[in-house]
Motif scaffolding. Structure first.
Motif, short mmCIF file in Angstrom:
data_model
loop_
_atom_site.label_atom_id
_atom_site.label_comp_id
_atom_site.label_asym_id
_atom_site.label_seq_id
_atom_site.Cartn_x
_atom_site.Cartn_y
_atom_site.Cartn_z
N TRP A 207 1.41 -1.14 -0.20
CA TRP A 207 0.25 -0.02 -0.11
C TRP A 207 1.09 0.68 0.05
O TRP A 207 0.68 2.15 -0.92
CB TRP A 207 -1.19 0.03 1.29
N VAL A 208 1.84 0.90 0.25
CA VAL A 208 2.70 2.15 0.67
C VAL A 208 3.22 2.59 -0.53
O VAL A 208 2.99 3.60 -1.11
CB VAL A 208 4.03 2.34 1.62
N VAL A 209 4.11 1.00 -1.77
CA VAL A 209 3.95 1.49 -2.86
C VAL A 209 3.27 2.09 -3.59
O VAL A 209 3.56 3.01 -4.03
CB VAL A 209 5.07 0.07 -3.44
N ALA A 210 2.35 1.12 -3.67
CA ALA A 210 0.85 2.33 -4.24
C ALA A 210 1.04 3.90 -4.47
O ALA A 210 0.46 4.46 -5.26
CB ALA A 210 -0.40 1.44 -4.44
N HIS A 211 0.77 3.79 -2.99
CA HIS A 211 0.67 5.20 -2.68
C HIS A 211 1.56 6.50 -3.24
O HIS A 211 0.83 7.73 -3.89
CB HIS A 211 0.31 6.03 -1.53
N ILE A 212 3.27 6.25 -3.14
CA ILE A 212 3.75 6.83 -3.63
C ILE A 212 4.18 6.79 -5.29
O ILE A 212 4.78 7.85 -6.10
CB ILE A 212 5.30 6.18 -3.05
N GLY A 213 4.37 5.92 -5.45
CA GLY A 213 4.13 4.93 -6.92
C GLY A 213 2.93 6.23 -7.73
O GLY A 213 3.37 6.72 -8.29
N SER A 214 1.95 6.35 -7.17
CA SER A 214 0.55 6.96 -7.57
C SER A 214 1.07 8.95 -7.38
O SER A 214 0.24 9.66 -8.45
CB SER A 214 -0.57 6.86 -7.07
N SER A 215 1.76 9.15 -6.25
CA SER A 215 2.37 10.97 -6.57
C SER A 215 3.48 11.00 -7.21
O SER A 215 3.91 12.12 -7.64
CB SER A 215 2.75 10.75 -4.56
N PHE A 216 3.79 10.39 -7.59
CA PHE A 216 5.56 10.44 -7.88
C PHE A 216 5.51 8.96 -9.19
O PHE A 216 6.28 8.24 -9.42
CB PHE A 216 6.26 10.36 -7.42
N PRO A 217 4.19 9.14 -10.43
CA PRO A 217 4.96 7.65 -11.38
C PRO A 217 5.74 7.69 -11.69
O PRO A 217 6.53 6.85 -12.48
CB PRO A 217 3.82 8.11 -12.25
N ASN A 218 6.34 8.41 -13.07
CA ASN A 218 7.77 9.08 -13.60
C ASN A 218 8.95 8.91 -12.76
O ASN A 218 9.34 8.17 -13.09
CB ASN A 218 7.21 10.25 -14.80
N THR A 219 8.58 9.50 -12.06
CA THR A 219 10.41 9.85 -10.93
C THR A 219 10.36 8.17 -10.50
O THR A 219 11.30 7.47 -10.63
CB THR A 219 9.85 11.02 -9.80
N ILE A 220 9.60 7.53 -9.81
CA ILE A 220 9.24 5.85 -8.90
C ILE A 220 9.49 5.02 -10.17
O ILE A 220 10.18 4.01 -9.87
CB ILE A 220 7.96 5.97 -8.60
N ILE A 221 8.54 4.78 -11.04
CA ILE A 221 9.05 4.18 -12.30
C ILE A 221 10.45 4.45 -12.41
O ILE A 221 11.45 3.40 -12.85
CB ILE A 221 7.64 4.39 -13.53
N SER A 222 11.07 5.46 -13.09
CA SER A 222 12.46 5.43 -13.48
C SER A 222 13.49 4.93 -12.45
O SER A 222 13.97 4.30 -13.11
CB SER A 222 12.51 6.38 -14.24
N ARG A 223 13.61 5.80 -11.81
CA ARG A 223 14.68 5.04 -10.23
C ARG A 223 13.87 4.24 -10.24
O ARG A 223 15.29 3.50 -9.77
CB ARG A 223 14.04 6.65 -9.35
N VAL A 224 13.27 3.50 -9.96
CA VAL A 224 12.94 1.37 -9.10
C VAL A 224 13.55 1.01 -10.07
O VAL A 224 14.51 0.10 -9.96
CB VAL A 224 11.89 1.74 -9.15
N LEU A 225 13.32 1.59 -11.58
CA LEU A 225 14.32 0.49 -12.60
C LEU A 225 15.37 0.61 -13.00
O LEU A 225 16.44 -0.42 -13.02
CB LEU A 225 13.55 0.94 -14.25
N SER A 226 16.14 2.12 -12.54
CA SER A 226 17.59 2.32 -12.71
C SER A 226 17.82 2.05 -11.45
O SER A 226 19.79 1.40 -11.22
CB SER A 226 17.93 4.09 -12.04
#
Length: 961
Positions: A207-226
């Motif tokens: 649930w933490v990941v879902a909330h943070i990812g919804s708030s910063f989708p582009n950043t979270i996606i790119s940085r998670v992959l990186s």
């Protein structure tokens, strides 16, 4: 003093002395008030820690660790309040959130940490973010089993529960502030903390990941992959993982599973962003290698796809579209230096991913096939791929087929732990593209059709009989050459052993599709033509690996009635193909009278229609079908011949055989009174009278409501040669049906000159009955006796009608000759013979010409009538030879000779009882010696011979008894 300091707002205190700081440290470490000596409350202890956090930086680790207990105490009280209220979770009523007095201290903690992060984000953001995110992970896992906490799978309810708690909401806001402060510079530390916590506390932390990812989708996606890629490289997983054990990467690289989980949560709303980031990583990795991570990017992406079918389906379609020849060259160069083991693992992982691909599977297959096809000389420059790339795709296809074969044939049987065999997403997606696979298979392009054909076989085994029948049906409907048709035979040969009853099921599906109008007319016709070809296929054993012809014929025989309904189809291709198929299929053992009658009517109608259109091959197919129908039973023989005679002798069909067409369709015009039409004709025009003498094509109405009146006939009469050919075709068919399938020996419509085969008397009788019913429907077959010559005055109208019908349609005399061959069937045409003889006698008696040749039709009719009566042994040979001299006599002399024949017939009636069966010759004959002396019937003949002795003397021997 320490107590007084803790009661105030620690965040607003200006300076503090070293002595006071030492006392606060002692109080914090011991948990006891140094002034009063009692134990500190949670709130007081927390505020003491906040004071140290502000004024003693080395104590920040211990203070933050202590503050974990404050939040834990708050969450414990929050959960306890939920249990006492019995709110049933998030949706029910909730009491006070947390223990009294902790709301303000949590707010103070947030204020202090926010101030630190705001003042110096580079120093505080990584520390505070790691602390807050780890604390949320611990709290989520610790209280996950409580009664009021939803299950981890209920992500929305879980998110609503924790965001309603002030403590966890404060922690979330602290982390969001840290990430926001570092997002423009270096957010890796914050994202690393998120990944590490996700690894430890998933799925309760989702649930933490879902909330943070919804708030910063582009950043979270790119940085998670990186971050995931960086960890992938650090743990030595830059080489390709073994495709047989993709889960081992989860143990070697712990953050990979966390990356997959985070992206999975974000995929529902941010799939486009995920797709863009993945494609961007892929294309950037193919550039000039500047970073060691570039070599590990593609294996990393493959590993993510192997662990997440969602990510695989998200990116597979666009990735295939981007693999143009330049990109393929870059990809090949990128992996050119791999070792043999790594190369094998890479190809194996790619094959594994293709097998697990659902949406986009057909596009992937087409890409591989098109790329692996051998080079062509007409390939546009710049669009060709290197031979090495082509060979790699060729190898992938071979391994893909091999892997699919193993998956299909090695699937475990159903058990309690696994009720259904393991699914293959690649095949599940291709189930809806069976027709496209068949089309590609039939292209017969070198290796393409072999790959597609093998894939069709595996898909049929995987999906079961339904898919197999669909594949065979498509192949049969689309094949346009023997080579293409052989592919359907080969597919059946490979599936027949494992699928009992496949051929009957395929035939049922084909017949259903033919009747459901789901096929275009051209494909429906092609399907029936191919079925007929397979039924009659007699190729070498190596060309036909299984005896499909006999089995197919047996399966089709049960659908003769359904196929017969396609004979009157409006499209000529379909109707002719149906006739071809039915002519090759054996009849079922039990054909009901209703089914037989319908099939006969349709076949006869199609036969005449084929003659009218000039379609000789279609007419031959219909003739073969009718011949086989007539051999089914005596009842079938009668039905075929009677339907043939009725339809062919109908007025509308007379022009087809050289006669004058009747029954021109009615068209609007002047009123009946102005045209002089009879009342009966007017009634028929408007459909108030029914013409029971019509053929199966007779129309009993003037038009169709909503479509107007019937269109006028536009059919042109055939020429003399075409009419003669049509006449021969019909007579040949009638003779074949009546003689057990033996055709005419020569294409000569004159039956009396070529020694036709013996005719079945029952067949001849059926034709005779049909002729009488068609020309004289008011006469019964019991009127066989020959009345006196004066009786003709009572039947003048009927006799003239008979003569007109024979004059309009030359086919009638040919059918009469056919009846004569099947003795004693001509006896049942007595009323027709009497009518013709009576009208001819009246004509010759009233004629004022000097020669009979002045009336050519009457002369020909007289000769044909006498010859026919002689062939049917209604007249003795001497009387039947009289027609040989008709053209040399005067009309009155012919009248006298015909009168002699009438007298003979009156005294010796045409009765079947006078015929005797000869077993040696296999036919009936008549012994004229039993009828007495016939000399008295020859007196007129001899008198005429003596009168014309000068030019008839050489024929006197022909008329001696």
């Amino acid at each position: 003093m320490a107590a007084t300091a803790m009661e105030g707002n620690a965040s607003h205190r200006a300076g503090i002395s070293s002595q006071e700081l030492l006392q606060e440290m002692k109080a914090f470490l011991s948990g006891i008030d140094p002034v009063h000596g009692h134990k500190l409350t949670v709130k007081d202890h927390a505020r003491c820690g906040i004071l140290l956090l502000r004024n003693l930086p080395p104590a920040r680790g211990a203070v933050l660790e202590h503050l974990r207990g404050v939040f834990d105490e708050y969450v414990s009280g929050y959960i306890l309040d939920l249990n006492h209220e019995g709110g049933g979770g998030v949706g029910g009523g909730m009491g006070p959130l947390g223990r009294p007095g902790l709301d303000d201290v949590t707010q103070e903690i947030q204020s202090v940490l926010s101030e630190f992060v705001h003042s110096n984000p580079e120093a505080w953001a990584p520390l505070v973010s790691a602390w807050s995110i780890d604390l949320m992970g611990q709290l989520s896992s610790k209280y996950s089993g409580r009664h009021q906490v939803p299950h981890a799978s209920s992500l929305n309810e879980l998110l609503q529960l924790w965001m309603s708690c002030k403590a966890t909401r404060v922690l979330m806001e602290i982390y969001v502030q840290c990430l926001s402060s570092m997002i423009s510079s270096c957010p890796d530390a914050c994202v690393d903390a998120l990944l590490d916590t996700s690894v430890q506390h998933s799925p309760h932390f989702d649930w933490v990941v879902a909330h943070i990812g919804s708030s910063f989708p582009n950043t979270i996606i790119s940085r998670v992959l990186s971050c995931g890629l960086k960890d992938f490289c650090m743990h030595g997983a830059s080489s390709v993982v073994d495709p047989l054990f993709p889960s081992l990467a989860d143990k070697r690289v712990p953050k990979v599973a966390s990356v997959v989980g985070i992206l999975g949560h974000l995929a529902t709303r941010h799939s486009d962003s995920i797709k863009q980031e993945l494609l961007l990583m892929f294309h950037e990795s193919l550039g000039s290698p500047r970073d060691p991570q570039q070599h590990a990017t593609v294996p990393f992406l493959l590993q993510l796809a192997a662990m997440s079918p969602m990510l695989l389906s998200t990116v597979s379609g666009e990735l295939i579209d981007s693999l143009k020849p330049p990109v393929l060259d870059q990809l090949h160069q990128h992996f050119a230096g791999l070792s043999r083991d790594d190369s094998e693992n890479l190809v194996g992982l790619v094959v594994h991913l293709i097998c697990q691909t659902g949406p986009g599977a057909y596009r992937i297959l087409q890409f591989l096939v098109n790329t692996a096809m051998p080079a062509s000389v007409i390939t546009t420059p710049g669009l060709a791929v290197r031979d090495s790339v082509r060979e790699a795709c060729h190898r992938i296809i071979q391994l893909l087929l091999l892997n699919l074969q193993k998956l299909v044939y090695n699937r475990p049987s159903a058990s309690l732990s696994e009720p259904q065999p393991r699914a293959i997403p690649f095949f599940d997606e291709l189930k809806g593209r069976v027709r496209d696979l068949c089309v590609e298979t039939l292209r017969l392009e070198r290796k393409r059709h072999l790959w597609q054909h093998q894939l069709l076989g595996l898909l049929s085994v995987y999906c079961g009989q339904s898919c197999a029948t669909e594949s065979l049906c498509h192949l049969l409907a689309l094949a346009s050459s023997p080579e293409e048709l052989a592919l359907a035979v080969q597919l059946y040969g490979g599936l027949a052993a494992s699928m009992p009853g496949l051929l009957p099921a395929t035939v049922r599906r084909c017949v259903t599709r033919l009747h459901s109008s789901s096929l275009p007319e051209a494909q429906a016709a092609r399907l029936m033509v191919n079925l007929a070809t397979l039924v009659q296929w007699e190729g070498p054993e190596e060309e036909v690996p299984s005896p499909i012809g006999a089995r197919l014929a047996e399966a089709l025989s049960w659908h003769v009635r359904d196929l017969g309904q396609l004979l009157p189809h409006s499209d000529p291709q379909v109707s002719e193909a149906a006739a071809l198929l039915l002519s090759a299929v054996p009849l079922p053992p039990a054909l009901s009278p209703a089914q037989l009658a319908g099939l006969v009517r349709s076949a006869v109608g199609q036969f005449l229609l084929a003659l009218r259109r000039g379609r000789e091959a279609a007419a031959s197919d219909c003739a073969r079908l009718l011949t086989r129908l007539s051999a089914a039973s005596p009842a079938a023989l009668r039905a075929v011949l009677q339907q043939l005679v009725r339809s062919a002798t109908h007025g509308g069909s007379a022009g087809l055989f050289g006669g004058r067409a009747q029954g021109v369709p009615w068209a609007p015009g002047p009123p009946p009174a102005a045209t002089g039409d009879s009342l009966l004709d007017v009634n028929r025009k408007f459909g108030t009278a029914v013409n029971f003498g019509g053929s199966v094509w007779a129309v009993f109405h003037a038009g169709v409501i909503g479509r107007g009146l019937k269109p006028a006939s536009t059919v042109t009469a055939p020429g003399p040669q075409e009419a003669a050919h049509n006449l021969y075709q019909l007579l040949s068919l009638v003779v074949r049906c009546g003689s057990g399938g033996r055709p005419l020996t020569e294409p000569d419509p004159s039956l009396s000159r070529q020694g036709p085969p013996p005719i079945n008397p029952e067949a001849a009788k059926a034709v005779a009955v049909a002729l009488v019913e068609g020309l004289c429907p008011d006469v019964t077959n019991s009127e066989l006796a020959w009345p006196p010559e004066d009786h003709t005055h009572n039947t003048v109208e009927r006799d003239l009608q008979i003569q007109n019908r024979f004059e309009e349609n030359p086919l009638l005399f040919r059918l009469l000759q056919f009846v004569a061959l099947g003795r004693p069937a001509l006896c049942y045409c007595s009323v027709l013979l009497r009518g013709l003889l009576a009208t001819l006698m009246a004509h010759w008696e009233a004629s004022r010409h000097s020669l009979t040749t002045s009336s050519p039709w009457q002369l020909q009719a007289s000769c044909s009538l006498v010859s026919c009566m002689g062939e049917g042994q209604l007249l003795p040979p001497v009387l039947s030879n009289m027609h040989e001299i008709f053209h040399l006599l005067t009309p009155f002399e012919v009248h006298l000779l015909l009168l002699s024949i009438w007298d003979y017939m009156k005294d010796n009636g045409p009765l079947p009882q006078k015929f005797t069966f000869d077993p040696e010759q296999g036919q009936f004959y008549r012994d004229f010696s039993r009828d007495g002396d016939i000399s008295k019937y020859l007196d007129v003949l001899h008198s005429i011979l003596h009168k014309n002795i000068d030019h008839l003397g050489h024929l006197c021997g022909r008329f001696q008894v």
